[in-house]
Design a protein around this motif. Structure first.
Motif, short mmCIF file in Angstrom:
data_model
loop_
_atom_site.label_atom_id
_atom_site.label_comp_id
_atom_site.label_asym_id
_atom_site.label_seq_id
_atom_site.Cartn_x
_atom_site.Cartn_y
_atom_site.Cartn_z
N MET A 1 0.93 -1.14 0.16
CA MET A 1 -0.14 -0.15 -0.09
C MET A 1 1.01 1.32 -0.04
N SER A 2 0.44 2.20 -0.94
CA SER A 2 1.25 3.40 -0.89
C SER A 2 1.02 4.42 0.27
N ASP A 3 2.12 5.40 0.55
CA ASP A 3 1.41 6.39 1.54
C ASP A 3 0.31 6.95 1.09
N THR A 4 -0.05 7.34 -0.06
CA THR A 4 -1.18 7.97 -0.35
C THR A 4 -2.33 7.31 -0.11
N GLU A 5 -2.41 5.92 -0.34
CA GLU A 5 -3.50 5.10 0.06
C GLU A 5 -3.81 5.06 1.37
N ARG A 6 -2.49 4.97 2.06
CA ARG A 6 -2.38 4.53 3.61
C ARG A 6 -3.22 5.90 4.14
N ASP A 7 -2.80 6.97 3.73
CA ASP A 7 -3.33 8.29 4.45
C ASP A 7 -4.75 8.85 3.98
N GLU A 8 -5.40 8.20 2.97
CA GLU A 8 -6.70 8.38 2.36
C GLU A 8 -7.74 8.44 3.30
N PRO A 9 -8.73 9.21 3.45
CA PRO A 9 -9.85 9.29 4.29
C PRO A 9 -10.66 7.95 4.00
N ALA A 10 -11.25 7.51 4.87
CA ALA A 10 -12.07 6.03 4.93
C ALA A 10 -13.31 6.22 4.04
N ALA A 11 -13.63 7.51 4.05
CA ALA A 11 -14.88 7.70 3.21
C ALA A 11 -14.61 8.44 1.61
N ALA A 12 -13.56 8.39 1.44
CA ALA A 12 -13.34 8.81 -0.20
C ALA A 12 -13.76 8.13 -1.36
N VAL A 13 -14.32 8.92 -2.27
CA VAL A 13 -15.14 8.13 -3.25
C VAL A 13 -14.40 8.56 -4.57
N ASP A 14 -13.97 7.75 -5.43
CA ASP A 14 -13.66 7.97 -6.65
C ASP A 14 -14.81 8.59 -7.58
N TRP A 15 -15.08 9.75 -7.66
CA TRP A 15 -16.15 10.33 -8.15
C TRP A 15 -16.15 9.97 -9.87
N ARG A 16 -14.82 10.27 -10.23
CA ARG A 16 -14.66 10.05 -11.75
C ARG A 16 -15.30 8.75 -12.31
N LEU A 17 -14.80 7.67 -11.50
CA LEU A 17 -15.12 6.38 -11.63
C LEU A 17 -16.60 5.79 -11.42
N ALA A 18 -17.06 6.81 -10.41
CA ALA A 18 -18.59 6.77 -10.17
C ALA A 18 -19.43 7.20 -11.31
N ALA A 19 -18.89 8.46 -12.15
CA ALA A 19 -19.74 8.64 -13.41
C ALA A 19 -19.63 7.78 -14.36
N ARG A 20 -18.51 7.08 -14.66
CA ARG A 20 -18.07 6.08 -15.75
C ARG A 20 -19.13 4.80 -15.38
N THR A 21 -19.14 4.54 -14.27
CA THR A 21 -19.81 3.40 -13.77
C THR A 21 -21.36 3.70 -14.00
N ALA A 22 -21.79 4.90 -13.69
CA ALA A 22 -23.31 5.15 -13.92
C ALA A 22 -23.84 5.23 -15.29
N GLU A 23 -22.55 5.66 -16.18
CA GLU A 23 -22.93 5.72 -17.66
C GLU A 23 -23.00 4.27 -17.98
N LYS A 24 -22.40 3.37 -17.69
CA LYS A 24 -22.38 2.12 -18.21
C LYS A 24 -23.55 1.24 -17.83
N LEU A 25 -24.14 1.60 -16.64
CA LEU A 25 -25.07 0.80 -15.88
C LEU A 25 -26.52 1.52 -16.29
N VAL A 26 -26.47 2.51 -16.76
CA VAL A 26 -27.77 3.39 -17.10
C VAL A 26 -28.54 2.56 -17.95
N ARG A 27 -29.88 2.63 -17.71
CA ARG A 27 -30.85 1.99 -18.58
C ARG A 27 -31.16 3.04 -19.76
N PRO A 28 -31.27 2.68 -21.15
CA PRO A 28 -31.63 3.52 -22.13
C PRO A 28 -33.00 4.16 -21.83
N GLY A 29 -33.06 5.47 -22.40
CA GLY A 29 -34.43 5.95 -22.26
C GLY A 29 -35.51 5.56 -23.45
N PRO A 30 -36.74 6.37 -23.36
CA PRO A 30 -37.62 5.92 -24.26
C PRO A 30 -37.07 5.99 -25.88
#
Length: 353
Positions: A1-30
């Protein structure tokens, strides 16, 4: 584990990954032709400007903010915008991924939630982006809803715009509101020793325990779903901040509901029919997966906010008029307290004397 990962807050969220994940999972519209898609976008943009005048006529709220068209987005577009807003609120740079071990799992889970919500959100005003906030309208969800309800499309789109533009007017006419809301969110973030995986697991357990329980204990559904599970474990300072956010949300949504119906008859000929169908749609039972997501995300508590908030605003305005009601936008101390939502007279007595 790197020092950056060790010091990372427990509740951190990779929001860029969240956006990409949502785009892949979203159902198509009408299904829509290119012409229909362009026509819907153009009309929503037009009505989002047109709605400003009737909203201000009803609310008696004025400011010097320019009236700009809403940003019309699809479902992935809403998910991206929501992720960017949440990244800003939580102090996470959207263009810099969070640490590998904690940020990525949380990002995947947040993306799944955003993907689900992207099919349900019709419109949203974000007071934290841009100099005057950003008004988003999710075109495929507007179309899906109006088709399911079989209503006049222009009337429904105007009705939706009345609601969302009311939120824009609330914030632009009361500049302290956004700062107050951000302060509450910051307070909630001061106490966070769980990652998102742990929170989701705890919420799921709470849902299983409460599914057969009596849900009538709170007018706003504070014991339900995510809201109830989080309130139960928060320190006093964070619990108070969350309750304050709920009260503010109840006021904002109830006021918007009041305005859309008060302004509606002049600009939405079928407003009574749309209101009846829309309320019935909100009450309708969903399939088990939708029920689980609604409960986890506190959607039923959100619906209670619309209902109780509107009842509060309707009652106060009927008793003292809109101009006197607008004292509610003067400062945080004037906002309704939990016991006053169901007893508007108490708010009138405390704030108006």
């Amino acid at each position: 584990m790197s020092d950056t990962e060790r010091d990372e807050p427990a509740a951190a969220v990779d929001w860029r990954l969240a956006a990409r994940t949502a785009e892949k999972l979203v159902r198509p519209g009408p299904a829509m032709s290119i012409y229909t898609r362009e026509q819907v976008s153009a009309e929503l943009a037009e009505l989002s400007v047109f709605a400003d005048a009737p909203v201000r006529e009803v609310t008696l709220l004025a400011d010097d903010s320019p009236v700009t068209p809403a940003t019309i987005v699809d479902r992935p577009g809403w998910a991206r915008a929501a992720a960017e807003s949440l990244a800003d609120l939580t102090g996470t740079a959207m263009d810099k991924p969070a640490g590998l071990l904690r940020g990525r799992p949380a990002g995947l889970q947040a993306g799944a939630v955003l993907g689900f919500l992207s099919t349900a959100i019709i419109g949203q005003y974000d007071p934290f982006t841009g100099p005057d906030g950003t008004l988003l309208l999710v075109a495929p969800n507007v179309v899906a809803t109006e088709r399911a309800m079989r209503v006049n499309t222009r009337d429904f789109r105007m009705w939706v715009c009345l609601h969302e533009v009311t939120h824009r007017v609330q914030f632009t006419s009361s500049p302290w509101l956004a700062k107050y809301m951000r302060g509450l969110v910051d307070t909630l973030g001061e106490h966070s020793d769980e990652n998102l995986s742990e929170v989701v697991g705890r919420l799921a357990a709470a849902v299983r325990r409460s599914r057969g329980a009596d849900q009538s204990r709170s007018d706003l559904g504070l014991e339900r779903g995510m809201v109830g599970a989080l309130l139960a474990t928060q320190p006093p300072k964070q619990r108070n901040a969350m309750v304050s956010l709920l009260m503010l949300g109840t006021l904002l949504e109830g006021h918007a509901e009041h305005v859309m119906d008060a302004a509606g008859p002049a600009v939405v000929p079928s407003v009574a029919h749309i209101r009846s169908l829309f309320d019935e749609r909100r009450r309708r039972r969903n399939n088990p997966i939708q029920w689980l997501m609604r409960t986890l995300l506190g959607v039923d508590a959100k619906i209670a906010q619309y209902i109780k908030g509107k009842e509060f605003v309707d009652e106060v305005v009927s008793r003292v008029g809109m101009r006197e009601f607008n004292a509610i936008w003067s400062e945080p101390a004037a906002l309704p307290q939990p016991g006053e939502i169901g007893a508007p007279g108490e708010w009138i007595k405390r704030v108006l004397g």
